[in-house]
Design a protein around this motif. Sequence first.
Motif, PDB file in Angstrom:
ATOM      1  N   ILE A   1      53.762  38.375  38.842  1.00 32.08           N
ATOM      2  CA  ILE A   1      54.306  39.545  39.365  1.00 32.08           C
ATOM      3  C   ILE A   1      55.182  39.057  40.644  1.00 32.08           C
ATOM      4  O   ILE A   1      56.556  39.344  40.844  1.00 32.08           O
ATOM      5  CB  ILE A   1      53.438  40.782  39.639  1.00 32.08           C
ATOM      6  CG1 ILE A   1      53.243  41.376  38.140  1.00 32.08           C
ATOM      7  CG2 ILE A   1      54.467  41.904  40.233  1.00 32.08           C
ATOM      8  CD1 ILE A   1      52.153  42.227  37.965  1.00 32.08           C
ATOM      9  N   GLN A   2      54.472  38.522  41.519  1.00 31.44           N
ATOM     10  CA  GLN A   2      54.903  38.143  42.968  1.00 31.44           C
ATOM     11  C   GLN A   2      56.176  37.241  42.871  1.00 31.44           C
ATOM     12  O   GLN A   2      57.275  37.518  43.261  1.00 31.44           O
ATOM     13  CB  GLN A   2      53.854  37.456  43.740  1.00 31.44           C
ATOM     14  CG  GLN A   2      54.361  37.339  45.202  1.00 31.44           C
ATOM     15  CD  GLN A   2      54.548  38.493  45.961  1.00 31.44           C
ATOM     16  OE1 GLN A   2      53.871  39.626  45.739  1.00 31.44           O
ATOM     17  NE2 GLN A   2      55.755  38.730  46.628  1.00 31.44           N
TER      18      GLN A   2
ATOM     19  N   PRO B   1      46.227  33.133  45.844  1.00 33.60           N
ATOM     20  CA  PRO B   1      46.622  32.696  44.543  1.00 33.60           C
ATOM     21  C   PRO B   1      45.906  31.673  44.141  1.00 33.60           C
ATOM     22  O   PRO B   1      45.283  30.846  44.894  1.00 33.60           O
ATOM     23  CB  PRO B   1      48.064  32.231  44.760  1.00 33.60           C
ATOM     24  CG  PRO B   1      48.300  32.756  46.040  1.00 33.60           C
ATOM     25  CD  PRO B   1      47.310  33.089  46.832  1.00 33.60           C
TER      26      PRO B   1
ATOM     27  N   GLY C   1      57.196  40.800  43.588  1.00 37.83           N
ATOM     28  CA  GLY C   1      56.199  41.623  43.746  1.00 37.83           C
ATOM     29  C   GLY C   1      56.009  43.103  43.111  1.00 37.83           C
ATOM     30  O   GLY C   1      55.427  43.911  43.420  1.00 37.83           O
TER      31      GLY C   1
ATOM     32  N   GLU D   1      48.841  38.689  39.232  1.00 33.27           N
ATOM     33  CA  GLU D   1      49.586  38.905  40.328  1.00 33.27           C
ATOM     34  C   GLU D   1      50.698  37.946  40.958  1.00 33.27           C
ATOM     35  O   GLU D   1      51.564  38.374  41.250  1.00 33.27           O
ATOM     36  CB  GLU D   1      48.523  38.994  41.674  1.00 33.27           C
ATOM     37  CG  GLU D   1      47.713  40.222  41.695  1.00 33.27           C
ATOM     38  CD  GLU D   1      46.606  40.501  42.803  1.00 33.27           C
ATOM     39  OE1 GLU D   1      46.471  39.431  43.352  1.00 33.27           O
ATOM     40  OE2 GLU D   1      45.926  41.480  42.584  1.00 33.27           O
TER      41      GLU D   1
ATOM     42  N   LEU E   1      55.620  45.721  40.463  1.00 33.91           N
ATOM     43  CA  LEU E   1      55.088  45.972  39.042  1.00 33.91           C
ATOM     44  C   LEU E   1      56.012  46.814  38.190  1.00 33.91           C
ATOM     45  O   LEU E   1      55.954  46.384  37.011  1.00 33.91           O
ATOM     46  CB  LEU E   1      53.692  46.589  39.502  1.00 33.91           C
ATOM     47  CG  LEU E   1      53.031  47.075  38.093  1.00 33.91           C
ATOM     48  CD1 LEU E   1      52.605  45.745  37.456  1.00 33.91           C
ATOM     49  CD2 LEU E   1      51.830  47.877  38.481  1.00 33.91           C
TER      50      LEU E   1
ATOM     51  N   GLU F   1      38.748  38.239  37.563  1.00 31.56           N
ATOM     52  CA  GLU F   1      39.216  38.083  39.035  1.00 31.56           C
ATOM     53  C   GLU F   1      40.320  36.776  38.797  1.00 31.56           C
ATOM     54  O   GLU F   1      41.513  36.695  39.260  1.00 31.56           O
ATOM     55  CB  GLU F   1      38.130  37.189  39.858  1.00 31.56           C
ATOM     56  CG  GLU F   1      38.876  36.791  41.358  1.00 31.56           C
ATOM     57  CD  GLU F   1      39.295  38.075  42.238  1.00 31.56           C
ATOM     58  OE1 GLU F   1      39.939  37.647  43.215  1.00 31.56           O
ATOM     59  OE2 GLU F   1      39.245  39.084  41.708  1.00 31.56           O
TER      60      GLU F   1
ATOM     61  N   ARG G   1      43.287  38.401  36.918  1.00 30.08           N
ATOM     62  CA  ARG G   1      43.894  39.321  37.828  1.00 30.08           C
ATOM     63  C   ARG G   1      44.766  38.595  38.730  1.00 30.08           C
ATOM     64  O   ARG G   1      45.977  38.972  39.061  1.00 30.08           O
ATOM     65  CB  ARG G   1      42.834  40.008  38.665  1.00 30.08           C
ATOM     66  CG  ARG G   1      43.513  41.278  39.556  1.00 30.08           C
ATOM     67  CD  ARG G   1      42.508  42.015  40.487  1.00 30.08           C
ATOM     68  NE  ARG G   1      41.842  41.118  41.355  1.00 30.08           N
ATOM     69  CZ  ARG G   1      42.518  40.674  42.591  1.00 30.08           C
ATOM     70  NH1 ARG G   1      43.690  40.872  42.785  1.00 30.08           N
ATOM     71  NH2 ARG G   1      41.846  39.801  43.341  1.00 30.08           N
ATOM     72  N   ARG G   2      44.162  37.464  39.454  1.00 29.93           N
ATOM     73  CA  ARG G   2      45.007  36.674  40.374  1.00 29.93           C
ATOM     74  C   ARG G   2      46.220  36.020  39.709  1.00 29.93           C
ATOM     75  O   ARG G   2      47.514  35.875  40.275  1.00 29.93           O
ATOM     76  CB  ARG G   2      44.095  35.416  41.114  1.00 29.93           C
ATOM     77  CG  ARG G   2      43.216  36.013  42.162  1.00 29.93           C
ATOM     78  CD  ARG G   2      42.535  35.044  42.742  1.00 29.93           C
ATOM     79  NE  ARG G   2      41.561  35.476  43.555  1.00 29.93           N
ATOM     80  CZ  ARG G   2      40.849  34.732  44.500  1.00 29.93           C
ATOM     81  NH1 ARG G   2      41.237  33.391  44.471  1.00 29.93           N
ATOM     82  NH2 ARG G   2      39.891  35.229  45.237  1.00 29.93           N
TER      83      ARG G   2
END
Length: 123
Positions: free
Chosen positions: A81-82, A2, A87, A78, A89, A71, A74-75
């Motif tokens: 979502i996490q 992260p 986690g 993520e 989707l 990137e 995207r991180r």
Amino acid sequence: MPVKPLTEAELRLAELIWDAQPLPSGELVRRCEEAFGWKKSTTYTMLKKLCSCGVARNEEAVVTARMSREEYHRRQGEAVIQEGFEGSLPRFLTAFMRGRGLSRREAEELKALIDRWEEAGDE
């Protein structure tokens, strides 16, 4: 791994770096003064924050990105979502779309994305 969310000001600086890299640090100072009204010390303080979290680097007075814009985003996605959806989707998409719906174009884009993933055999 992260990456901490950037503040609005940090993100503006990161965007400038992503768009103009490699950038001599003196040129970065000039651009930040022009674009944001920042003093030299403010620019270097903000740059130091971007370097410490792994988004940028300043080596031999040349500023470049350590990770791409894509990137970074995207991180960040993520992490949302996490942290917010355990986690999952599908749980994220369900919550995001609740009351909003999908346009035909969006549905087709998602289906094409899933089809490409299935063809590649990713899991």
